[in-house]
Each structure stands twice: as structure tokens, then as C-alpha cells.
Design an enzyme around this catalytic site. Structure first.
Site, short mmCIF file in Angstrom:
data_model
loop_
_atom_site.label_atom_id
_atom_site.label_comp_id
_atom_site.label_asym_id
_atom_site.label_seq_id
_atom_site.Cartn_x
_atom_site.Cartn_y
_atom_site.Cartn_z
N GLU A 171 10.34 89.85 -28.68
CA GLU A 171 11.41 90.64 -29.29
C GLU A 171 11.73 91.94 -28.55
OE1 GLU A 171 11.96 89.69 -33.73
OE2 GLU A 171 10.01 90.69 -33.55
N HIS A 184 11.50 89.98 -42.62
CA HIS A 184 10.95 90.14 -41.29
C HIS A 184 10.22 91.48 -41.11
CE1 HIS A 184 11.81 89.77 -36.66
NE2 HIS A 184 10.74 90.50 -36.89
#
Lengths: 267, 267, 267, 267
Positions: free
Chosen positions: D106, D195
Site C-alpha cells: 500500500e 480497513h
């Protein structure tokens, strides 16, 4: 959790390069220090350290030398398990060579799951406190965060009473284990009413990661219920995210972290 | 919890093979290091380490040399108790030989329970945070998980105010202790309104295991209430599961685990 | 919380027999190691270790050498405070000898409380997480367990906005401190909206014990609200129990325990 | 969290006076031990120690040598990150010199935020358990305590599904990162549905302090909801208090505290 000397001895044992033959057994009857077995010891320590298990609960691995067998510690709290505590069990859950060691009362959970699920390489049975409330109420446990996607979209609940009436709550017979395995079906986790859960994985690391984030998800879902109606991940998201969580990118990172926290060498 | 040097000294004291005669008393007035007394010291450390007690709370054992007496630490936090802190008390709760040591203000809880319950070998009095909410509301504490079955199907609540009006909340007289013991009856645990709980066992290990899982059960039941109406174990399940939890299979495993976590040798 | 070397150095400093004259100041400007000052250092460590304070919060003592002054650490997290961090302040909250050290921004809380309350010997200002929810809702914090009776039957809430409008929430002026002290009145604790609490005591030990059990009570009361309507102690019970909790029986036991847990010598 | 030897080695590495040139790179390809990079290692350890991140999550710093680049650890749990794990990334999120190291999946979160926000010097991405419930319900996370004022008056929520449909939930492309950065806008924090969160700061210390108190605020707000309707700080109070929290008075004190707790030298 362990005295310094004991911890040192354990670490040494875990890290030792073992000269025993891969298929054999040590001269003292101890299992050879195969990576799977050393990893199983590490997994015991990790599950204890992360709060998945306490005095009770256990984790097994399908025997890499013979897939009809499985390996599980003797009746000892996971925090304390060492290589010498590991025992081999046959497909019927009977110890192959007990040498006076007492096996866990619930080894039939493992026997029945390995029988029903050839895809499963490791089985965790735990009573994580955060998960228990979901075993005694009607609120379903479901993935609400991506790190927990690997617990699967649906988690069935097994109730010992349905088929076996009032028992001491333990899964003591292969028949009981098979009934639990039937409820588990092809899912990754199953809850057991007033008791705990069973978690399976394609490897020890996968089973451990799933068990840890099952606990985290339970806690987050529980807290979210105080704020409103928690929105879960969609079935598609769960499937895609679970694939990511089981990739080396996530699994290896988590395993190294869990090992360091538990004070064991990553293996 | 203790400095390294102090911890080492304690461990040495706990593990020492003691040459004192079994029925006698050490030359310095200290109790002999009988297994029961060393176990009582370990139990103090365990209850502190598992969060059952904090600065306050205590555990006693019926004197193995004279069942009309009991042994309890001097007024000191359980986390710090050592063999030299143990004092003997008569059936009336009076210290046999104080030697300047201050006894706990609530020793009468122990005196009264040993008087009323010949089956009891150990008594815990605690204020575990997770249990306290059940002492000030109408929600009954009841076994919802099998590991806590040994707390028993019914847990009565004692209120000091009913018979003694506004007090400082402590059980200071034998009369107060007897009233509490009457509420306890043949149960294993009793709650005390705005105060804490009393837990009894047929051994130190049983009392400790019960106290620890009383806390776990309280926490799980509390969290389950946010999810729905928690389903408890049935009376039959409680009885059968309690027998299992008190068997060596469970009790020995838990005791070894608790001792290791508390940094004391299992005894 | 501290590196081994730093911890050792601190402990040595705390335990040192100090040859400085009782009324004087060390050659390097450090305050003499009077019991009150060494106890203040211990209290800083205890409040951090018990979760009453985190990076922020502070505790002071009325100067035993001059009751118009008070002593408080320089702007440093309580977990790290050492004897050399202690500074003297006048009745107006101004440092007597800063020597380049930055004082806490909120020292006026202490100045104003010592001014208004000659009976107070120690003041704690904290943001304990369990207490904070009671500062931003209408549910009153009240003693529901006997160990917390010393927080007092009534705990007023101060809102900086009422008199001072939108500020940075800190008590920065003597005027603000005096307004807070007025709300505190003759109570033992006061809450500060969206901010924290102030706790006072007749000694450092009393203030610390009160602050710790204020936190415990908040947590128990919060959990009880999920089970039903929590029943508090009666005014009579609170008064009698508080007297007991402040007696040497309870206070000395708790202080020894808190010191050991925080890794400081009881003083 | 780390073995003694490993911890010692890390501390030594962190404290080392580095002779490498400020603009250069070590002979072995390691980044020079600039204060920003040593601080980034410390920040990783702090975020892990304070429970902001677990096995997952990361923190980056804008490269002090080239503001178009940023520095972020290789794919490793923050608790374990060392100076040698730091990697440089270009504005597009591509590693400048991977040398076989796997970057975080990410990293595009960081690339996109640095691109959109020239004022930002450090970016945290975390999944703090206390914050997660606010990502899956409609209850807004808002500052209710002054220490958390720096999270800002408004915290937007980003949902990957809105623009990208069912994904594995990770921010894998620059396009996804840019969409998240757009939601973040000029705010300090943004939530990510199911998340976690992204937190930005004008320095590493500011980003860390914000992330830690974001967690604390979430926990306090959550608990307050059980007591009634929590009253948040006003917009004015938030602005004034945030300025105070980012001043040296608060920021330096907190940083020293966090470093000590995490076992790293303040840098």
C-alpha cells in the site's frame, strides 16, 4: 511468561540444527526437529502470547511424514509447549506412542477435521474471550475488517446439545468430532456454543493468522455494535482480501512479527 | 512486578527444600515450608498476576496440621506475599502468634467459612473488576462458558446492609462473617454488594482456578449482553463440566500455566 | 518503561541517603531528598504505571518546608520524572528558580487548589481514559465500590467554557485555576469537561490511592451500566468506608504494592 | 517485543553517530542515519508499542534530501523495522533501489498524499482496533478530549467500493491512492471503510502524536456512548487546543515519553 533460563533453553531447542534423519525419530523417542514441528511449537507460543488461548486450547499439524497422522502436544498449556511435548496420533485420534504422557481430552476435534478435510494442514481449537460472546448469542460473527477476511463469509455454530444432549461440553469421541466437522463443512472457522471455536488452515501460519484476526474481528464487531449497525465486507471483498492475506506479502510479515513477540525464532 | 533481586530471593525461598519438621515451626517463628504453605504463597502471586486481586484481596488455606485453624498472610498485597508473611489463625479468627504483624481486617470471612463448610480447604476473597458490576446490578452472574462451570449454577449476593446497616463495607466481625457464610450456603461463590466476592474450593488450586474463570465468565457474559441474550450452560452441563474442570486433566494443566506466568515454581 | 541503566540510576537516586541539610538545597540546585520529594517522584512513576496518567498529567506536593509553596516536576511525562526534575513554585504559581527548565502549562491548577484548601497536601491532575467519558456525558461518576469510597459522594464537573469561553482547554491562569478550585469546593475530586480531573489528598499517598480507584470506579460503573442501573454506596457507607481506606491498614498496603509495581522503593 | 540482543543492537544502531555524508548513501546501500530516518525507525517502534499498528500498518517521511521522494520501510511489521529496512520511493511510489527488498503493497497511499499535500512531512497508515468500529458504522469520530484535538474537527470516510468496486481492500494503485487523498483533502485524518485510517503530520512527531490520540479519542468516545450523548469540543476549542498540542510544550514531552516506552533513544 517463562523464566529467563527456561526461555533460553526453549529458544536453543527451537533453533537447533537437528542431525536426526527426516523420517526417523530421535533416540530418546522425541520427534525429529522438522520445520513443521518446530513451527508447531512456535505456533503454541504465539497463540498464547496473542491471547487466542490461555491455560486451555491447542493446535495441531498434519504429519508431514504421513498425512494419515497428525501431531499435537501432550496435555499442556500452549504457552509452555516444547518439542519434547509433541505426540503423534493416528487417524482415529489414538496416540501412537504415549510413553506415559497424557493427551488432550479433545484430540478428537483434530482427528475428525483431518479426516473430513484433506485440504487442511493445521487445526486450532481455542476459547478466545472476545470470540466467546458470539457462541452464546444470535449475533453472527462476520468479517468487518479486511485483515480478518480469512475467517470466511460464513461461520457456522455447533451445539453439542443438539445431537449429544447434556455433556461436559468437551468433544471426547470421534463421533462428536465428526459431528463438529460436519458443521464446519468447507468453512474455515466454526463456533462451539458456550465453549469456543475451531479454526483450520492450509498451513500452520495460515491457521494462526486466521485465529488471531478472528479474535480481532470479534472485538471490533462487538465494539461497532455499540455505535450502530456494523457494515461487513461483501462476499467478493472477503474472497479477494483473503487471497491477499494468505499471500507471502501478508503472511510472512505477520509470522515474523508474531514469532518475535512470542520470543521464538521464526521458522 | 518485583525487582529482579526480590524476585530471585522469593523464588529461592519457594523452591527451597526445607529441613524443618513437618509439624513444627521454624526457629525464627516462620511457618514450616509445607507444600500447602508454599502453594499458598504461589496462589497469592497467581491471583495478583491474573488480575483477580490488586492491592486488596486475600487467599487462605485450612491448616493441614490442624483443621480447626487456617493460614492467611499478614496484611500485605497478594503480589508481595512471601512465606514469612503467613500467619496462623484460630477458629475465631484470632491470630495465634501475631509477633507484631497486622492481620487483614477481613480475616473473619475465612474464619466463618471454614466453620460452616468442613468441605472447604481454601477461601479467596477478591474484588476482581470484571465481577464487580454484577454485585451492583440485577443481572445474575451465571456460567456461560464451560471453563467457568465450576463457579456453579447459582451465585447468591450478600448485602452487608440487610443485617448490619451502613458499615465501612468490610466484614470485620465473626457475626458478619457468619452471615456471609450463611448466604454462601453450599455454593462455590457468593457476591458481596459494592464490594467483591468470596470463592471456596476443596483445594488451593481449585479455589484459584474458580476465581480466575469467575473473572473470565463475568467478562464474557458482560460482552455477550451487548450482542443479545446470552444463553447459559444447563444445570446438567454445569455439573458435568465442573467435574471435568476439577479433574487432574484440567486442574494440573492450569496450575502449571498459572505458576509459570506468575514466575513461581509449580508446587 | 525505562531502559535498564536509566532505571538503575533512578532507583539509586531514590534510595540514596541524602546528606543535604533538610532545609537547604543541593549544591547543584537540586532539591534536598526529603521523604516528601522522594515520595513525589515515586508518585509520578506510580500514576504512570497504573494508567492514571500517560504522556500528560502531573502531581504536586505542598512544600513541607514552606506551606505557601508547592513542588511539581518540570514539564516532563510522569513516567520519567526524577528528583532533579522537581521545581519549587510560589503561591502565585511562578517558579522560584527555573534554571532554564520549562514548567507545566497547567501549574495554576495546583497553585489555586493549595490557596483555597489549607487541608490539601497533594494535588493530582490527570486524564485517565476510563474517567474521561464521565466528563462529556450527563452520567454522574459516583462511588459504586468500597475501595473507591474516597472519591467522595459527589464529584462536581467544571467546564472551562462557562466562564472563559472557547480556550485551548488548559488551565493557564490563576484566575482559571481559582474558578476550578471553586467548583472543587470541599470535594476530593472534580471532573473537567473534555479534559480530565483534579484529585486532592491530605498526603501524597492519599491523593494517589484516590486517583487510582477513581479510575477503577469509573470502569466498574461504566461496565455496570450495561447490566442495569448500578446501585451506589450510601452516603453513610461512603463516609465510613473512606475513613477505612485512608487508615494505615489500607493505605500502607496499597502504597507498598503500587511502589513495587512501579519499580520504586517505598518511601 | 524483541530479544535482548536484538534490542541492544537496534539501540546501538539508533544512537550511532553516523559519519556518512548527509546527502550520500552508506557504502552498503543503507540510507544515511539522518535524524529524520532514525526518527522514522523510532516512530515505527512507537506506533507498534502504543497499539496503533500491529503486524500491519506503516509510517513514512518525506525525504529531507529531496521533497519529491519519500522514505518507508520494506514490507516488515513496524515493531521490527531497523535503519537497514528503509527504502526510498519516487513520487510515483516506485522504489528507487529495491535491492531485492519487497515494498509494502500500500505504498501508494503515501505517494498520493505527498503529491496532494506539500504541507505534509509524514504519513501514517494504521488499523488501530479502537478506530475500526468508526469505519463501519455511521457514528462519526470527532474530538471529545483536548489531547485529541489534533485529529481535527472533521474526519472524512473513504470507501474503496465507491469508485473501485469489490477489491482486496488494499490501496494498490496510484489512482486509488489519489482517490483516497482527495477524500482526505486538507484534513489531518481520514477513515477507510472496513480497513483503517490515514493520518498526516507536519513532522514525524506530529503524525505519531495524532495517530496515538486518535486511538485514545476513539476509545473514550466509544465508552462515552454507553453513558449518554458525548459532547465534543467546539470548533474553536479544537483549533486552539490543536495549536497547543503541536507546540514544543506538549509535543516534546510526548515524544520523549513514547520513545522511552518503546525502548528507543529520543531523536
Amino acid at each position: 511468561m517463562l523464566g529467563a533460563a527456561a526461555a533460553l533453553a526453549s529458544l536453543t531447542a527451537l533453533g537447533r540444527v537437528d542431525a536426526q534423519t527426516k523420517r526417523g525419530r530421535g533416540g530418546d523417542g522425541t520427534l525429529p526437529a522438522l520445520p513443521e514441528f518446530r513451527r508447531l511449537v512456535a505456533a503454541n507460543r504465539i497463540l498464547a502470547n496473542e491471547g487466542v488461548v490461555d491455560a486451555f486450547g491447542h493446535i495441531s499439524v498434519r504429519d508431514p511424514r504421513n498425512p494419515k497422522q497428525f501431531v499435537l502436544a501432550r496435555s499442556r498449556s500452549p504457552a509452555l509447549v516444547e518439542l519434547g511435548d509433541l505426540m503423534e496420533f493416528g487417524a482415529d485420534g489414538a496416540p501412537l506412542e504415549a510413553r506415559g504422557r497424557t493427551p488432550y481430552g479433545e484430540r478428537m476435534i483434530h482427528a475428525a477435521v483431518y479426516e473430513a478435510r484433506p485440504d487442511v494442514m493445521s487445526v486450532v481449537h481455542h476459547h478466545a474471550y472476545a470470540v466467546l460472546p458470539f457462541t452464546i448469542t444470535n449475533t453472527p460473527l462476520k468479517p468487518v475488517i479486511h485483515t480478518a477476511s480469512l475467517i470466511g463469509a460464513e461461520i457456522p455454530v455447533w451445539d453439542s446439545r443438539t445431537k449429544f444432549g447434556a455433556t461436559d461440553m468437551l468433544v471426547r469421541t470421534l463421533e462428536q468430532g465428526r459431528d463438529l466437522a460436519k458443521t464446519l463443512g468447507m468453512h474455515t472457522c466454526a463456533l462451539m456454543r458456550g465453549h469456543g471455536a475451531v479454526v483450520v488452515g492450509g498451513s500452520i501460519q495460515a491457521a494462526v493468522l486466521t485465529a488471531v484476526y478472528m479474535l480481532v474481528n470479534a472485538s471490533v464487531e462487538h465494539e461497532a455494535l455499540a455505535l450502530g449497525k456494523p457494515e461487513g465486507l461483501s462476499a467478493d471483498e472477503i474472497e479477494k482480501s483473503a487471497t491477499t492475506q494468505l499471500s507471502p506479502l501478508a503472511l510472512d510479515r505477520a509470522w515474523e512479527y508474531f514469532c518475535q513477540r512470542a520470543g521464538v525464532d521464526p521458522v
